[in-house]
Design an enzyme around this catalytic site. Structure first.
Site, short mmCIF file in Angstrom:
data_model
loop_
_atom_site.label_atom_id
_atom_site.label_comp_id
_atom_site.label_asym_id
_atom_site.label_seq_id
_atom_site.Cartn_x
_atom_site.Cartn_y
_atom_site.Cartn_z
N VAL A 239 0.82 -1.22 0.00
CA VAL A 239 0.00 0.00 0.00
C VAL A 239 0.85 1.27 0.00
CG1 VAL A 239 -1.97 -1.11 1.13
CG2 VAL A 239 -0.18 -0.04 2.52
N ARG A 240 2.17 1.12 -0.26
CA ARG A 240 2.99 2.32 -0.29
C ARG A 240 2.54 3.27 -1.40
NH1 ARG A 240 8.16 0.37 -0.09
NH2 ARG A 240 8.38 0.85 2.13
N ALA A 241 2.15 2.72 -2.54
CA ALA A 241 1.68 3.56 -3.64
C ALA A 241 0.44 4.34 -3.24
CB ALA A 241 1.40 2.71 -4.88
#
Length: 357
Positions: A239-241
């Site tokens: 979920v870094r993006a």
């Protein structure tokens, strides 16, 4: 030393947008710029520093050591005066400014990892022989790389917040505009700076105002839905993006003076957050249901073949039909019917005996 003004850059709109977003929110994780030589990578980064209140621009050389980067503790002074004395490194010098790393793909992986940690946290921690020290290091990390000289490891590439891929100059008209602008600056830098002073001051004020209002900008639920859908469609890992895209969209809204993020803000920053994280998903394979080939009078291997053209010269009664009492013609290439063969006796063979000596 006067640097080329940021507002005078030609043909680098995605790069300018990414740099401004990183300057407004340094915790985005920096900007990685990939492109061939001579595409204004370093010029753009130096120009950005002039828009920041501190105006700091620190260049990290490729041969730098970890101690030069993070700083060091003077243990001798600590033993003599019972106080920790910190010798500032490049991270401390770049606080509230730009830390520029040219050819970051040639830097040691350990230093790149350390840079990204500090960029994402805003804090630099130094530990040595049981003595520790930390200080604020809100840096805008800008890294550049030429793909012809090697690639970053995927783990490090993913940790850069935003990514911009620069191409060669697309057409003659833009090439001419870039060259004329640069030649005008080189001929008389002072006069050129005066010409762009008003635009520079206005943009610098926008950046300061956006930094001050950043924390108050809201994310509606529709924005969260849009970000989640874009990241899901791109097939990104983790979920870094999502987090980077939300922060970048918030910085984009703050730069425009809005109190809440809109879907247009998400669209403006989506590719910057996804370009280096997107994975190519294989298209779904078409599956044939059992018995479907038989219903279509096709074998599985012939399903993709086009039907044979109809013989318009055939007589009535069916394609290729002959007289009613004629046997049907065999298919071309068909195996002949099996035939029985009588068993033939096999003559006895003389055993092989070695010759007598």
């Amino acid at each position: 030393m006067q640097h080329f003004p940021f507002t005078a850059l030609q043909g680098q709109q995605p790069l300018q947008t990414a740099l401004l977003l990183a300057a407004i929110d340094p915790l985005l994780g920096g900007v990685l710029i990939e492109g061939p030589r001579g595409t204004a990578k370093s010029t753009s980064a130096r120009s950005l520093a002039a828009l920041l209140p501190s105006g700091r621009f620190v260049n990290l050389p490729l041969g730098a050591t970890e101690e030069q980067l993070v700083g060091s503790l003077d243990l001798e002074a600590a033993l003599k005066h019972s106080a920790v004395q910190f010798r500032a490194g490049l991270l401390a010098q770049a606080h509230q400014g730009i830390l520029y790393v040219d050819e970051v793909n040639l830097l040691a992986d350990g230093l790149v990892d350390l840079l990204l940690d500090v960029s994402a946290s805003g804090i630099n921690r130094v530990e040595r022989d049981g003595v520790s020290h930390e200080h604020a290091a809100r840096i805008t990390l800008v890294g550049t790389m030429n793909p012809e000289e090697g690639q970053l490891r995927p783990q490090l590439l993913d940790r850069f917040g935003l990514f911009v891929r620069l191409d060669n100059v697309p057409d003659v008209a833009q090439r001419k505009a870039i060259v004329k602008t640069r030649m005008a600056f080189d001929a008389d830098p002072a006069a050129f700076m005066v010409q762009h002073e008003a635009a520079q001051n206005a943009l610098a004020w926008q950046v300061v105002a956006a930094r001050d209002s950043l924390a108050a900008v809201a994310w509606p639920d529709a924005v969260h839905d849009q970000v989640a859908q874009l990241c899901q469609d791109a097939g990104v890992e983790g979920v870094r993006a999502d987090l980077v895209m939300l922060r970048a969209a918030r910085a984009h809204a703050a730069l425009a003076g809005r109190a809440a993020v809109t879907l247009a803000d998400v669209d403006a920053v989506a590719e910057l957050a996804l370009a280096h994280r997107r994975t190519q998903a294989a298209p779904p394979r078409e599956q044939t249901l059992p018995g479907e080939a038989a219903r279509n009078d096709e074998t599985p291997g012939e399903a993709a073949q086009a039907p044979a053209p109809k013989n318009t010269d055939a007589p009535e009664g069916g394609e290729g039909a002959g007289p009613a009492n004629d046997p049907p013609a065999p298919d071309w290439g068909a195996m002949p019917p099996p035939q029985s063969t009588a068993i033939q006796p096999v003559k006895a063979l003389r055993p092989f005996l070695p010759k007598k000596a």
